[in-house]
Design an enzyme around this catalytic site. Structure first.
Site, PDB file in Angstrom:
ATOM      1  N   ASP A   1       0.844  -1.192   0.000  1.00  0.00           N
ATOM      2  CA  ASP A   1       0.000   0.000   0.000  1.00  0.00           C
ATOM      3  C   ASP A   1       0.885   1.250   0.000  1.00  0.00           C
ATOM      4  O   ASP A   1       1.780   1.386   0.834  1.00  0.00           O
ATOM      5  CB  ASP A   1      -0.899   0.028   1.235  1.00  0.00           C
ATOM      6  CG  ASP A   1      -1.959  -1.063   1.212  1.00  0.00           C
ATOM      7  OD1 ASP A   1      -2.123  -1.709   0.154  1.00  0.00           O
ATOM      8  OD2 ASP A   1      -2.623  -1.261   2.245  1.00  0.00           O
TER       9      ASP A   1
ATOM     10  N   ASN B   1      -4.062  -8.762   4.429  1.00  0.00           N
ATOM     11  CA  ASN B   1      -4.652  -8.089   5.584  1.00  0.00           C
ATOM     12  C   ASN B   1      -5.463  -9.049   6.439  1.00  0.00           C
ATOM     13  O   ASN B   1      -5.362  -9.062   7.677  1.00  0.00           O
ATOM     14  CB  ASN B   1      -5.560  -6.949   5.124  1.00  0.00           C
ATOM     15  CG  ASN B   1      -4.796  -5.757   4.599  1.00  0.00           C
ATOM     16  OD1 ASN B   1      -3.591  -5.634   4.789  1.00  0.00           O
ATOM     17  ND2 ASN B   1      -5.505  -4.873   3.916  1.00  0.00           N
TER      18      ASN B   1
ATOM     19  N   ASN C   1     -20.756  -5.032   1.900  1.00  0.00           N
ATOM     20  CA  ASN C   1     -21.504  -3.880   2.377  1.00  0.00           C
ATOM     21  C   ASN C   1     -22.726  -3.734   1.458  1.00  0.00           C
ATOM     22  O   ASN C   1     -22.928  -4.549   0.550  1.00  0.00           O
ATOM     23  CB  ASN C   1     -20.645  -2.613   2.417  1.00  0.00           C
ATOM     24  CG  ASN C   1     -20.064  -2.246   1.059  1.00  0.00           C
ATOM     25  OD1 ASN C   1     -20.645  -2.531   0.004  1.00  0.00           O
ATOM     26  ND2 ASN C   1     -18.909  -1.600   1.057  1.00  0.00           N
TER      27      ASN C   1
ATOM     28  N   ALA D   1     -19.815   2.370  11.017  1.00  0.00           N
ATOM     29  CA  ALA D   1     -19.969   2.691  12.440  1.00  0.00           C
ATOM     30  C   ALA D   1     -21.262   2.134  13.016  1.00  0.00           C
ATOM     31  O   ALA D   1     -21.372   1.918  14.234  1.00  0.00           O
ATOM     32  CB  ALA D   1     -19.918   4.198  12.640  1.00  0.00           C
TER      33      ALA D   1
ATOM     34  N   GLY E   1     -12.772  -3.479   7.061  1.00  0.00           N
ATOM     35  CA  GLY E   1     -13.517  -4.626   6.532  1.00  0.00           C
ATOM     36  C   GLY E   1     -12.712  -5.906   6.581  1.00  0.00           C
ATOM     37  O   GLY E   1     -13.256  -6.978   6.852  1.00  0.00           O
ATOM     38  N   ASP E   2     -11.417  -5.813   6.317  1.00  0.00           N
ATOM     39  CA  ASP E   2     -10.560  -6.998   6.377  1.00  0.00           C
ATOM     40  C   ASP E   2     -10.453  -7.519   7.803  1.00  0.00           C
ATOM     41  O   ASP E   2     -10.462  -8.729   8.045  1.00  0.00           O
ATOM     42  CB  ASP E   2      -9.176  -6.674   5.828  1.00  0.00           C
ATOM     43  CG  ASP E   2      -9.206  -6.346   4.346  1.00  0.00           C
ATOM     44  OD1 ASP E   2     -10.090  -6.869   3.640  1.00  0.00           O
ATOM     45  OD2 ASP E   2      -8.362  -5.556   3.893  1.00  0.00           O
TER      46      ASP E   2
END
Length: 297
Positions: free
Chosen positions: A13, A43, A183, A216, A244-245
């Site tokens: 990254d 990750n 999501n 959140a 998310g990971d």
């Protein structure tokens, strides 16, 4: 000790911190630049290892400096790299990330991740056969995602499909997953639906059980009947990269405790992860998560 196998991407990254996001065509002075080990597969593997799982990774890096650094970092985290290939004359995957205003923009260049093959997945069968849970995402070729789903079904192992970045795939692939972890936007794309449609309706239309992340707000999950809400844990967000990971890794690690408990712990782990900078930099250790949950009780 839970045994988790991750089939997925390994990236370097390239992170830029800025006060705001640049407008199209605008040159903006950033505040800081750093390189951070990432990729959704790596990750999730690191997050699972820090949470106490025995972790193996199936993936690929290039024969460049980034590839060497990525291997060294994963080894330090205790991740088994027996099935991570080094691809000759190929660069490692990269993700260019801009962090600003408590959010992030990301562009991924697959590099060696595009060379992860179904044959490589099949060659890791003995490792997958010993897993308590298998994690796979969509930063590798879709045929390798399918191979993971089909091999997991043959072995009778729960495969968690994290459909990110979201793409349409055949419905019969989705039925092979024990859980889908999108999501709302990703779930709509998977189902070919309007992204504005109510996410609870989308969850009920999905061909496999869904654990849907809501930032959140926490997460919603459904195996049958109405979706159930797990509230999020309030924290001060610094960097949402990798949340998310972390969620997916924790879900896999704690799945043997039952889905409700796994979702609760996944929400807590994801909340902790956003309180520090960097995808892997923010991922909590098991002791940190236990202490956080004890305070939240």
């Amino acid at each position: 000790m839970t045994r988790v196998v991750v089939v997925g991407s390994i990236n370097m990254d390239l992170v830029t911190l800025a006060s705001r996001f640049a407008a199209p065509g605008e040159t903006l002075l950033g505040e800081r630049f750093l390189t951070v080990h990432g990729g959704k597969g790596a990750n999730q593997a690191v997050a699972a290892a820090r949470l106490g799982a025995q972790v193996a990774l199936v993936g690929a890096v290039g024969d460049d400096a980034f590839g060497t650094q990525l291997r060294e970092g994963l080894t330090r985290e205790g991740v088994s790299l027996e099935h991570v290939a080094t691809i000759p004359d190929c660069g490692s995957g990269t993700a260019s990330i801009t962090v600003a205003e408590g959010d992030n923009h990301i562009i991924v260049v697959p590099g060696a991740n595009a060379r992860v093959t179904p044959a490589q997945v099949e060659a890791a069968q003995s490792v997958l056969a010993s897993a308590d849970a298998i994690l796979v995402q969509m930063e590798i070729p879709l045929e390798s995602v399918e191979a993971t789903l089909r091999l997991g079904q043959r072995l009778g192992k729960p495969v968690i499909l994290n459909p990110a970045p979201a793409r349409r795939v055949p419905t019969d692939w989705l039925t092979l997953a024990r859980y889908l972890t999108p999501n709302q936007h990703e779930l709509a794309i998977l189902l070919g639906a309007d992204t504005q449609e109510d996410f609870r309706t989308l969850m009920q239309r999905a061909p496999a059980p869904v654990v849907l992340t809501r930032g959140a707000e926490g997460a919603w999950y459904r195996e049958s009947g109405e979706p159930i809400h797990q509230a999020g844990f309030p924290v001060q967000a610094v960097d949402t990269t990798g949340a998310g990971d972390t969620f997916n890794a924790a879900l896999a690690v704690f799945l043997p405790e039952g889905l409700p408990q796994a979702v609760r712990k996944a929400c807590a782990a994801a909340a902790l992860s956003v309180t520090r900078l960097g995808a892997q930099g923010g991922m909590p250790a098991r002791a940190e998560l236990d202490a956080f949950l004890a305070r939240a009780a």
